[in-house]
Design an enzyme around this catalytic site. Structure first.
Site, PDB file in Angstrom:
ATOM      1  N   HIS A  47      -1.169  -1.973   3.415  1.00 21.36           N
ATOM      2  CA  HIS A  47       0.225  -1.322   3.371  1.00 21.36           C
ATOM      3  C   HIS A  47       0.141   0.232   3.083  1.00 21.36           C
ATOM      4  O   HIS A  47       0.878   1.494   3.246  1.00 21.36           O
ATOM      5  CB  HIS A  47       1.446  -1.529   2.896  1.00 21.36           C
ATOM      6  CG  HIS A  47       2.995  -1.492   2.682  1.00 21.36           C
ATOM      7  ND1 HIS A  47       4.027  -2.097   2.022  1.00 21.36           N
ATOM      8  CD2 HIS A  47       3.195  -0.328   3.463  1.00 21.36           C
ATOM      9  CE1 HIS A  47       4.390  -1.616   2.362  1.00 21.36           C
ATOM     10  NE2 HIS A  47       4.665  -0.235   3.503  1.00 21.36           N
ATOM     11  N   TYR A  97       8.426  -5.121  -0.112  1.00 19.73           N
ATOM     12  CA  TYR A  97      10.573  -4.942  -0.327  1.00 19.73           C
ATOM     13  C   TYR A  97      11.026  -6.094  -1.033  1.00 19.73           C
ATOM     14  O   TYR A  97      11.981  -6.215  -1.161  1.00 19.73           O
ATOM     15  CB  TYR A  97      10.686  -5.189   1.554  1.00 19.73           C
ATOM     16  CG  TYR A  97       9.636  -4.192   2.476  1.00 19.73           C
ATOM     17  CD1 TYR A  97       9.725  -3.313   1.594  1.00 19.73           C
ATOM     18  CD2 TYR A  97       9.969  -4.234   3.487  1.00 19.73           C
ATOM     19  CE1 TYR A  97       8.521  -2.109   2.994  1.00 19.73           C
ATOM     20  CE2 TYR A  97       9.550  -3.493   4.189  1.00 19.73           C
ATOM     21  CZ  TYR A  97       9.081  -2.101   4.046  1.00 19.73           C
ATOM     22  OH  TYR A  97       8.067  -1.493   4.769  1.00 19.73           O
ATOM     23  N   LYS A 140       3.302  -7.294   4.656  1.00 17.67           N
ATOM     24  CA  LYS A 140       2.563  -6.079   4.421  1.00 17.67           C
ATOM     25  C   LYS A 140       1.919  -6.493   2.748  1.00 17.67           C
ATOM     26  O   LYS A 140       2.227  -6.246   2.240  1.00 17.67           O
ATOM     27  CB  LYS A 140       2.854  -4.865   4.212  1.00 17.67           C
ATOM     28  CG  LYS A 140       3.280  -4.247   5.706  1.00 17.67           C
ATOM     29  CD  LYS A 140       4.243  -2.424   5.624  1.00 17.67           C
ATOM     30  CE  LYS A 140       4.522  -2.652   6.666  1.00 17.67           C
ATOM     31  NZ  LYS A 140       5.850  -3.000   6.660  1.00 17.67           N
TER      32      LYS A 140
END
Length: 262
Positions: free
Chosen positions: A110, A54, A79
């Site tokens: 993930h 992210y 993750k």
């Protein structure tokens, strides 16, 4: 509005408790991520979800530190990207440095990293990192039941959590039961994005409770024992999504919503 201490939680291994409603940060970056997480914590969320991919761990960690909420009262997930298989220690070290929160409550793989051999090797590394105290507990994301069983058979340890795309239209009672039978808590991401919020059944149930369709969807997760992690950068939506603890759904309403998945 429900207090942080009154929120329902899921029991994970090691006496770890995971709030059933979390705040997702996918596709929120930079100052927006910082402000969204600060707003979420101010509203009462005590479960924040991020990931290496992210690119917002710095902002998420800073928001937690600046919030005034005690670290031990925030459940924090990050993750491991599948392409980092084989570099697990390097990756968790980078996450811990970026977050600067001392530890992570839940670290997930993930996506399955290739074949079964790679997945098992990565899972063993996550277990080792957990045993060293760098993270409280470990799990996976986007794993099907067969992939879960590969890990369980190889290590005799089930992931604490399996984070998957979920919502009424994707409801799969068999998959939910298979996770629960293995002691794996199912966590649903994109709960609102996967749902037609204009569905007449959903709209009518929302009207009956004096709430919004989005709130019904999130409550549906909780009433099924599924952790939900909606995400938004809009303060009003962040607040709306948290305000789901003043009502619950009846068995008939749950069945109607379940049928959206058929």
């Amino acid at each position: 509005m429900t207090s942080a201490t009154a929120q329902p939680t899921a029991q994970l291994p090691g006496e770890v408790r995971m709030p059933m409603l979390g705040f997702g940060t996918w596709q929120i970056s930079g100052q927006k991520a910082y402000e969204a997480v600060r707003e979420a914590l101010d509203v009462g969320y005590r479960h924040i979800d991020t990931a290496t991919m992210y690119g917002n761990e710095d902002e998420v960690g800073r928001a937690i530190r600046d919030s005034g909420v005690a670290r031990e009262d925030v459940f924090l997930t990050t993750k491991l990207p599948p392409e980092r298989a084989g570099r697990e220690r390097e990756t968790i070290a980078a996450s811990l440095a970026a977050l600067d929160t001392g530890y992570v409550d839940l670290w997930l793989i993930h996506w399955p990293p290739g074949n079964d051999r790679a997945s098992i090797a990565t899972w063993r590394e996550l277990l080792a990192v957990r045993d060293e105290g760098l993270v409280q507990t470990v799990g996976v994301s986007n794993y099907d039941t067969i992939e879960l069983d590969v890990l369980i058979e190889a290590t005799e340890e089930a992931p604490a959590v399996n984070q998957v795309r979920w919502g009424p239209a994707l409801h799969d009672p068999r998959r939910l039961a298979e996770n629960q039978e293995r002691g794996v808590v199912l966590e649903g991401y994109s709960p609102l994005k996967t749902t037609d919020l204009r569905d007449p059944v959903l709209v009518e149930i929302a009207r009956a409770h004096g709430v919004t369709p989005s709130q019904v969807v999130l409550r549906w997760h909780i009433d099924h024992g599924i952790v939900a992690i909606p995400k938004s950068a809009t303060p009003s939506r962040i607040r709306e999504n948290f305000d789901i603890f003043g009502f619950s759904l009846g068995d008939d309403e749950l069945r109607q919503l379940d049928a959206m998945g058929r």
